[in-house]
Design an enzyme around this catalytic site. Sequence first.
Site, PDB file in Angstrom:
ATOM      1  N   SER A 164       0.800  -1.239   0.000  1.00 29.21           N
ATOM      2  CA  SER A 164       0.000   0.000   0.000  1.00 29.21           C
ATOM      3  C   SER A 164       0.826   1.280   0.000  1.00 29.21           C
ATOM      4  O   SER A 164       0.263   2.350  -0.218  1.00 29.21           O
ATOM      5  CB  SER A 164      -0.916   0.030   1.208  1.00 29.21           C
ATOM      6  OG  SER A 164      -2.103  -0.629   0.906  1.00 29.21           O
ATOM      7  N   LYS A 181       0.465   3.339  -2.967  1.00 30.11           N
ATOM      8  CA  LYS A 181      -0.742   4.167  -3.171  1.00 30.11           C
ATOM      9  C   LYS A 181      -0.439   5.661  -3.045  1.00 30.11           C
ATOM     10  O   LYS A 181      -1.181   6.497  -3.556  1.00 30.11           O
ATOM     11  CB  LYS A 181      -1.832   3.728  -2.191  1.00 30.11           C
ATOM     12  CG  LYS A 181      -2.276   2.279  -2.433  1.00 30.11           C
ATOM     13  CD  LYS A 181      -3.223   1.761  -1.357  1.00 30.11           C
ATOM     14  CE  LYS A 181      -3.561   0.290  -1.586  1.00 30.11           C
ATOM     15  NZ  LYS A 181      -4.370  -0.276  -0.487  1.00 30.11           N
ATOM     16  N   TYR A 238      -3.302  -2.602 -10.529  1.00 30.13           N
ATOM     17  CA  TYR A 238      -3.300  -2.477  -9.063  1.00 30.13           C
ATOM     18  C   TYR A 238      -2.375  -3.520  -8.416  1.00 30.13           C
ATOM     19  O   TYR A 238      -1.531  -3.192  -7.579  1.00 30.13           O
ATOM     20  CB  TYR A 238      -4.743  -2.595  -8.547  1.00 30.13           C
ATOM     21  CG  TYR A 238      -4.837  -2.639  -7.043  1.00 30.13           C
ATOM     22  CD1 TYR A 238      -4.696  -1.483  -6.279  1.00 30.13           C
ATOM     23  CD2 TYR A 238      -5.051  -3.844  -6.364  1.00 30.13           C
ATOM     24  CE1 TYR A 238      -4.767  -1.522  -4.886  1.00 30.13           C
ATOM     25  CE2 TYR A 238      -5.123  -3.893  -4.985  1.00 30.13           C
ATOM     26  CZ  TYR A 238      -4.983  -2.734  -4.251  1.00 30.13           C
ATOM     27  OH  TYR A 238      -5.029  -2.775  -2.876  1.00 30.13           O
ATOM     28  N   TYR A 288      -4.426   2.631   7.794  1.00 25.79           N
ATOM     29  CA  TYR A 288      -5.675   1.877   7.829  1.00 25.79           C
ATOM     30  C   TYR A 288      -6.532   2.350   8.995  1.00 25.79           C
ATOM     31  O   TYR A 288      -6.562   3.536   9.315  1.00 25.79           O
ATOM     32  CB  TYR A 288      -5.418   0.357   7.932  1.00 25.79           C
ATOM     33  CG  TYR A 288      -4.345  -0.157   7.014  1.00 25.79           C
ATOM     34  CD1 TYR A 288      -4.489  -0.077   5.637  1.00 25.79           C
ATOM     35  CD2 TYR A 288      -3.180  -0.728   7.501  1.00 25.79           C
ATOM     36  CE1 TYR A 288      -3.517  -0.564   4.782  1.00 25.79           C
ATOM     37  CE2 TYR A 288      -2.202  -1.219   6.652  1.00 25.79           C
ATOM     38  CZ  TYR A 288      -2.379  -1.128   5.297  1.00 25.79           C
ATOM     39  OH  TYR A 288      -1.417  -1.605   4.460  1.00 25.79           O
ATOM     40  N   VAL A 304       1.118  -3.844   3.729  1.00 25.73           N
ATOM     41  CA  VAL A 304       1.091  -5.153   4.389  1.00 25.73           C
ATOM     42  C   VAL A 304       2.370  -5.972   4.148  1.00 25.73           C
ATOM     43  O   VAL A 304       2.519  -7.043   4.709  1.00 25.73           O
ATOM     44  CB  VAL A 304      -0.163  -5.985   4.014  1.00 25.73           C
ATOM     45  CG1 VAL A 304      -1.432  -5.340   4.524  1.00 25.73           C
ATOM     46  CG2 VAL A 304      -0.236  -6.253   2.518  1.00 25.73           C
TER      47      VAL A 304
HETATM   48  N1  GLU Z   1      -2.207  -5.406  -2.371  1.00 23.58           N
HETATM   49  C1  GLU Z   1      -2.734  -5.412  -1.039  1.00 23.58           C
HETATM   50  C2  GLU Z   1      -4.215  -5.727  -1.086  1.00 23.58           C
HETATM   51  O1  GLU Z   1      -4.838  -5.375  -2.048  1.00 23.58           O
HETATM   52  C3  GLU Z   1      -2.491  -4.065  -0.433  1.00 23.58           C
HETATM   53  C4  GLU Z   1      -2.840  -4.070   1.002  1.00 23.58           C
HETATM   54  C5  GLU Z   1      -2.049  -3.117   1.802  1.00 23.58           C
HETATM   55  O2  GLU Z   1      -0.828  -3.036   1.796  1.00 23.58           O
HETATM   56  O3  GLU Z   1      -2.774  -2.412   2.503  1.00 23.58           O
HETATM   57  O4  GLU Z   1      -4.752  -6.306  -0.186  1.00 23.58           O
END
Ligand code: GLU
Length: 318
Positions: free
Chosen positions: A77, A80, A202, A254, A272
């Site tokens: 993430s 992002k 993604y 999160y 994650v």
């Molecule tokens: N690629 C992970 C997912 O889609 C990203 C999750 C993360 O790092 O928050 O669950």
Amino acid sequence: MSQIFYSPDDNTNTIDYQSIIEEIYKEVFPLTNSGKVADYIPELGKIDPSQLGIAIVTLDGKIYETGASRINFSIQSISKVFTLTLAMKFMQNTLWEKVGKEPSGNPFNSLVQLEYESGKPRNPFINAGAITIADCVNTHSENALDTIIQLMRNLSQNLSINFDPQVAQSEKEHGHRNAALAHFMKSFGQIDSSVDELLDIYYKHCSISMNCLDLAKAFSFLANHGINPETNETFLTKSQAKRINSLMLTCGMYDASGEFAYRVGIPGKSGVGGGITAIIPNLLSICVWSPGLDKYGNSLAGTMALELFTTKTGISIF
Ligand code: GLU
């Protein structure tokens, strides 16, 4: 004159960052086995949790590192933040018609809120929001994945950065929730790309592999009002950089963003894969990595390392 965050009589010039991160490494390393690696992506479940790396890059170009700071890991993430950077550049304020700016109060991969809110994700960092952002990047560039990777190579000044095909494949094979989120948003007319194409972008941007030093360098522009301090290249306006930092502070960890702001007191983004990258405006960027996660999906040892960093140095944004 650029705004000075710290007063001229502050002590940031005299802080011995190297000794501090080495001390933190020793204190925190025993926690590396208390977390749980993200085995919902089986490829990430294979990572040895007893690893901890820390890298700091100051705006005047000094680098401090300890532990596994040059071991590549899946940034997940954290990517992002870079897709959001591109979407803000491409769309300016119209972006916020597609995605909100509020903490979700729900787990990062939750579906429930989307139903009440007509397919508009709460913020760009939960999975639904990041899939929407990937859609924005895809509709504004010839080759979205290439655009994302080039940005990250440019920001970190490391041309070898790429995605890990095995992690991407593992995400794809087990990505039922993300597929559900994307199809659900498509049903609301919220996304323009085809779902399969979008998920491919993604998963690949989440599976980009970098190390702590790469990430600390790549976040420097956010500590420096949108300008990469190493190359002087402008990536975002001062106002856009401020907005990304604000979103990281409120939504970057999160459903534990409030707890992180309380304990650490600086904006950052976790993934994650166990990485957390954070910035202190006008001063530095820092990346910690340890793969064991807490129940919210944030690196357990990494969060503690950052809490100790702002406590021992006495610097935060407050
Ligand atoms: N690629 C992970 C997912 O889609 C990203 C999750 C993360 O790092 O928050 O669950």
